[in-house]
Scaffold this active site. Structure first.
Site, mmCIF file in Angstrom:
data_model
loop_
_atom_site.group_PDB
_atom_site.id
_atom_site.type_symbol
_atom_site.label_atom_id
_atom_site.label_comp_id
_atom_site.label_asym_id
_atom_site.label_seq_id
_atom_site.Cartn_x
_atom_site.Cartn_y
_atom_site.Cartn_z
ATOM 1 N N TYR A 121 -15.309 1.128 -6.664
ATOM 2 C CA TYR A 121 -16.577 1.814 -6.406
ATOM 3 C C TYR A 121 -17.526 1.684 -7.601
ATOM 4 C CZ TYR A 121 -13.769 3.540 -2.603
ATOM 5 O OH TYR A 121 -12.957 3.586 -1.496
ATOM 6 N N ARG B 277 -10.916 9.732 2.199
ATOM 7 C CA ARG B 277 -10.778 10.390 3.510
ATOM 8 C C ARG B 277 -11.964 11.308 3.772
ATOM 9 N NH1 ARG B 277 -4.201 11.290 2.957
ATOM 10 N NH2 ARG B 277 -3.720 9.048 3.003
ATOM 11 N N LYS C 133 -2.251 -1.472 -3.824
ATOM 12 C CA LYS C 133 -3.107 -0.293 -3.732
ATOM 13 C C LYS C 133 -2.274 0.972 -3.786
ATOM 14 C CE LYS C 133 -6.011 1.941 -0.346
ATOM 15 N NZ LYS C 133 -6.430 1.940 1.031
ATOM 16 N N LYS D 95 0.859 -1.188 0.000
ATOM 17 C CA LYS D 95 0.000 0.000 0.000
ATOM 18 C C LYS D 95 0.889 1.229 0.000
ATOM 19 C CE LYS D 95 -3.497 2.490 2.590
ATOM 20 N NZ LYS D 95 -4.535 2.400 3.621
ATOM 21 N N LYS E 36 1.175 10.160 5.405
ATOM 22 C CA LYS E 36 1.312 8.803 5.948
ATOM 23 C C LYS E 36 2.594 8.129 5.453
ATOM 24 C CE LYS E 36 -3.694 8.216 6.648
ATOM 25 N NZ LYS E 36 -4.851 7.288 6.585
HETATM 26 C C1 PBG Z 1 -7.041 3.665 5.535
HETATM 27 C C2 PBG Z 1 -7.528 3.347 4.181
HETATM 28 C C3 PBG Z 1 -7.428 4.242 3.122
HETATM 29 C C4 PBG Z 1 -8.053 3.621 2.041
HETATM 30 C C5 PBG Z 1 -8.514 2.376 2.458
HETATM 31 N N1 PBG Z 1 -8.156 2.213 3.800
HETATM 32 C C6 PBG Z 1 -6.899 5.627 3.058
HETATM 33 C C7 PBG Z 1 -5.597 5.953 3.622
HETATM 34 O O1 PBG Z 1 -4.714 5.118 3.761
HETATM 35 O O2 PBG Z 1 -5.432 7.130 3.945
HETATM 36 C C8 PBG Z 1 -8.176 4.290 0.703
HETATM 37 C C9 PBG Z 1 -9.210 3.766 -0.227
HETATM 38 C C10 PBG Z 1 -9.579 4.710 -1.306
HETATM 39 O O3 PBG Z 1 -8.962 5.779 -1.520
HETATM 40 O O4 PBG Z 1 -10.539 4.383 -2.004
HETATM 41 N N2 PBG Z 1 -6.605 2.725 6.364
#
Ligand code: PBG
Length: 330
Positions: free
Chosen positions: A319, A210, A254, A200, A223
């Protein structure tokens, strides 16, 4: 083996629809889709999310209706994300451990009403913290690993007790997959799967998500001390290797489209089930191009999803899942 033009014409097999279908190397079906859903308090509630046009937060009763829709469309699994009310968001995100939090209520409601649909639950503290980070933050603002992992174990067990079928840790703490697996085994939850968000990346494509979980305005900084650097791919292979060694049943990459190279490398190296998350910013980008008249939604949706299958994915969180399933079922 060395036929050449004009004996060889690659356009021959493309000349008609039946032949193109017959030669397709990759297929996309509704069974390849996982549908992410946002949950909010209340009843009969639908709250559209401005930065994700066409996507809403739903109250638990409406989430159950979405799960029925998933079943009817042939979508095997839904992924749940809560919008936690501000007064329940704390420094330590303890609402994540509440057996009656939104996540657990939605999970139980779906498993009661539509048990044949899989429920995937996200493990990370960001929907529950007052600072929007995925873990505990120390005085210097650093997200600490080991005490966060202790909480994530309890969060995962809490979700499994509510009936979650797939635990999906998205927090990127080191070592947590093995700890969560051990805790699930200790609970007798032998068949609860772990799909780790193994690779990720710290991405600019998470903005609308968010908004959807209500953490965007709260988040201080970025992050980058826990999510991966976009420059790296060898490191992604190390992340995947570790999560598999710790007991992950499947791994995720991801975001999706900007990281197809990672998907391909992971699939070729490990030969395990790989999933992609076509994230919120990718969805928004596609919808914006449709709104601008630059492309046609149905074609773009099916082409991007097929790209994930071609790269080696077993499935995709998107989505567009319901829309894509409707197109594929037509
Ligand atoms: C957070 C999380 C995120 C997503 C899924 N779980 C956002 C992040 O890491 O800030 C993002 C999914 C998306 O953007 O569709 N644990």
């Amino acid at each position: 083996m060395t036929a050449a033009y004009p004996a060889l014409r690659l356009r021959r097999t493309r000349a008609s629809a039946w032949s193109r279908r017959m030669h397709a190397e990759t297929v996309l079906t509704p069974a390849d889709l996982i549908w992410p859903l946002f949950i909010v308090e209340g009843e009969g509630v639908e709250q559209p999310i401005a930065s994700l046009p066409g996507v809403s937060r739903w109250s638990v009763d409406q989430i159950v209706a979405r799960a029925r829709e998933a079943r009817d469309l042939g979508i095997p699994c839904v992924a749940l994300f809560p919008y936690t009310p501000a007064h329940l968001r704390t420094e330590d995100g303890r609402e994540a451990l509440n057996p009656d939090n939104l996540m657990c209520r939605a999970t139980r409601a779906i498993k009661d009403a539509v048990p044949e649909v899989g429920v995937l639950t996200d493990v990370a503290l960001d929907p529950y913290t007052s600072h929007g980070h995925d873990g505990l933050v120390d005085a210097a603002g650093y997200v600490v690993n080991d005490t966060t992992a202790d909480l994530l174990i309890h969060q995962a067990v809490n979700q499994a007790r509510a009936g979650a079928d797939v635990i999906a840790p998205s927090d990127m703490m080191d070592g947590r997959i093995g700890m969560i697996r051990a805790a699930l085994e200790g609970e007798g939850a032998h068949n609860v799967q772990i799909m780790s968000y193994a690779a990720k990346y710290a991405s600019g494509f998470y903005g609308p998500f968010r908004d959807a979980v209500g953490s965007r305005g709260l988040l201080k900084g970025d992050k980058k001390t826990y999510q991966m650097d976009a420059a790296n791919s060898e490191e992604a292979l190390r992340e995947v290797a570790l999560d598999l060694a710790e007991g992950a049943d499947s791994v995720m990459v991801k975001p999706g489209l900007p990281y197809l190279d990672i998907i391909l490398r992971v699939k070729q190296r490990f030969e395990v089930p790989v999933f992609a998350y076509q994230v919120s910013g990718e969805y928004a980008m596609l919808e914006a191009s449709v709104a601008a008249g630059a492309g046609e939604r149905d074609a773009l949706v099916l082409e991007t999803l097929m790209a994930f299958k071609r790269a080696g994915c077993s499935g995709v969180l998107t989505y567009h899942a319901a829309h894509a399933a409707r197109l594929l079922n037509a």
